[in-house]
Design an enzyme around this catalytic site. Sequence first.
Site, PDB file in Angstrom:
ATOM      1  N   GLY A 150       0.784  -1.084  -0.108  1.00 51.68           N
ATOM      2  CA  GLY A 150       0.117   0.088  -0.003  1.00 51.68           C
ATOM      3  C   GLY A 150       0.825   1.156  -0.143  1.00 51.68           C
ATOM      4  O   GLY A 150       1.910   1.307  -0.290  1.00 51.68           O
ATOM      5  N   ILE A 152       2.278   2.990   2.588  1.00 52.94           N
ATOM      6  CA  ILE A 152       3.343   2.861   3.202  1.00 52.94           C
ATOM      7  C   ILE A 152       4.644   1.976   2.689  1.00 52.94           C
ATOM      8  O   ILE A 152       5.576   2.273   2.758  1.00 52.94           O
ATOM      9  CB  ILE A 152       2.902   2.339   4.774  1.00 52.94           C
ATOM     10  CG1 ILE A 152       2.018   3.455   5.496  1.00 52.94           C
ATOM     11  CG2 ILE A 152       4.269   2.036   5.694  1.00 52.94           C
ATOM     12  CD1 ILE A 152       1.657   3.195   6.820  1.00 52.94           C
ATOM     13  N   ARG A 172      -2.474  -8.584  -1.964  1.00 51.29           N
ATOM     14  CA  ARG A 172      -3.824  -9.568  -2.384  1.00 51.29           C
ATOM     15  C   ARG A 172      -3.608  -9.513  -3.868  1.00 51.29           C
ATOM     16  O   ARG A 172      -3.937 -10.521  -4.530  1.00 51.29           O
ATOM     17  CB  ARG A 172      -5.067  -8.605  -1.752  1.00 51.29           C
ATOM     18  CG  ARG A 172      -5.217  -8.944  -0.472  1.00 51.29           C
ATOM     19  CD  ARG A 172      -6.686  -8.136  -0.237  1.00 51.29           C
ATOM     20  NE  ARG A 172      -6.500  -6.654  -0.005  1.00 51.29           N
ATOM     21  CZ  ARG A 172      -6.360  -6.064   1.053  1.00 51.29           C
ATOM     22  NH1 ARG A 172      -5.993  -6.644   2.190  1.00 51.29           N
ATOM     23  NH2 ARG A 172      -6.284  -4.716   0.853  1.00 51.29           N
ATOM     24  N   ARG A 229       1.361  -5.246  12.586  1.00 49.57           N
ATOM     25  CA  ARG A 229       0.619  -5.690  13.736  1.00 49.57           C
ATOM     26  C   ARG A 229       1.435  -6.707  14.367  1.00 49.57           C
ATOM     27  O   ARG A 229       1.891  -7.769  13.483  1.00 49.57           O
ATOM     28  CB  ARG A 229      -0.742  -5.805  13.313  1.00 49.57           C
ATOM     29  CG  ARG A 229      -1.877  -4.771  13.147  1.00 49.57           C
ATOM     30  CD  ARG A 229      -1.893  -3.893  14.193  1.00 49.57           C
ATOM     31  NE  ARG A 229      -2.947  -3.035  14.082  1.00 49.57           N
ATOM     32  CZ  ARG A 229      -2.854  -1.789  14.737  1.00 49.57           C
ATOM     33  NH1 ARG A 229      -1.835  -1.157  15.276  1.00 49.57           N
ATOM     34  NH2 ARG A 229      -4.058  -0.906  14.444  1.00 49.57           N
ATOM     35  N   GLU A 258       0.977  -6.458  23.373  1.00 51.81           N
ATOM     36  CA  GLU A 258       1.499  -5.081  23.827  1.00 51.81           C
ATOM     37  C   GLU A 258       0.692  -4.514  25.203  1.00 51.81           C
ATOM     38  O   GLU A 258      -0.466  -4.800  25.260  1.00 51.81           O
ATOM     39  CB  GLU A 258       1.267  -4.064  22.611  1.00 51.81           C
ATOM     40  CG  GLU A 258       2.076  -4.689  21.650  1.00 51.81           C
ATOM     41  CD  GLU A 258       1.784  -3.536  20.331  1.00 51.81           C
ATOM     42  OE1 GLU A 258       1.220  -2.601  20.757  1.00 51.81           O
ATOM     43  OE2 GLU A 258       2.462  -3.864  19.103  1.00 51.81           O
ATOM     44  N   HIS A 276       6.374   0.487  19.637  1.00 52.83           N
ATOM     45  CA  HIS A 276       5.059   0.699  18.800  1.00 52.83           C
ATOM     46  C   HIS A 276       5.310   2.270  18.642  1.00 52.83           C
ATOM     47  O   HIS A 276       4.119   3.021  18.930  1.00 52.83           O
ATOM     48  CB  HIS A 276       3.854   0.093  19.391  1.00 52.83           C
ATOM     49  CG  HIS A 276       2.680  -0.151  18.226  1.00 52.83           C
ATOM     50  ND1 HIS A 276       1.555  -0.708  18.424  1.00 52.83           N
ATOM     51  CD2 HIS A 276       2.690   0.727  17.069  1.00 52.83           C
ATOM     52  CE1 HIS A 276       0.800  -0.731  17.201  1.00 52.83           C
ATOM     53  NE2 HIS A 276       1.456   0.260  16.374  1.00 52.83           N
TER      54      HIS A 276
END
Length: 314
Positions: A150, A152, A172, A229, A258, A276
Amino acid sequence: MKPIVFAASNISPLYQRALAQHYEVLGPMPVADLMAHPARGSIEVIVGSGESKVPADMMDALPALRLVSVMGVGYDGVNVAHAKQRGAMVTHTPQVLNDDVADLAIALMLNTTRRLPQADRFVREGHWLKGAMPLAKKLSGLHLGLVGMGRIGQAIAHRAQAFNMPVSYTARSAKPELAYNFVADVKSLAAQVDVLCLITPGGASTHHMINAEVLQALGPEGYLVNVARGSVVDEQALVAALQAGQIAGAGLDVFEDEPRPLEALLAMDQVVLTPHVGSGTHQTRQAMADLASDNVNLYFAKSDVKTPVPECQM
């Protein structure tokens, strides 16, 4: 009186401050307490962070709910399907954090391969007085594999070109407009690259996507970097791979539980850990807070929100 919005979890002080100009912020509180609150029938908006959990029962406690505004690009804790069934919009804060997350991804690659945190300790602890530090790995020229392409992912790939890193990716679907090599699945990608960088959404579809087989394919000279994630990586499998020397090292900004990374990860010298902080700069967090609060303001002004999540776009 100010409209009341409900905070699903603790939110950034920047977001809190922006909301407090126009709204009363209620919560966070357990759903049972929310159900008993006298104002629940009038609350139209839930606000939260990228780590917030917004399940169906929280939404159902608010019969007037029409908007969930997340300050974060990730929103896997929000039950978007149920929100849509309820006629509620879900928004997030994409794009404004692209640069920071991409910068951190490159920083983790450099710190992991060149062992810069270890070098810092080497100097501070006086080991340099006894001799030179062991040699590290050159980052420039290593083959980068991106799981996700994407905005990023594309920003990371753009930065990697400055390090003369060939870039391959899996997603995807292929993006023919990009001049990078598409690989159909993550295991095949891992087998081809030196650094496997994760920048894919969380959620059920990517849960433990990086498992023992993928790590074995990455190989003993390979490095894993995760700025996506924590749920994307099977951390037990990662620990086992690191302990067995099946991969060379890892740079991790996110974790399954976390803020409690596995104790085994804390003890490993070949792992670089950050708390994070992918979007953790003053400028970007302010931009995220501004965008999240803009979405709330636009909703109450009966205007179109700026950044609905993909599932809520027309």
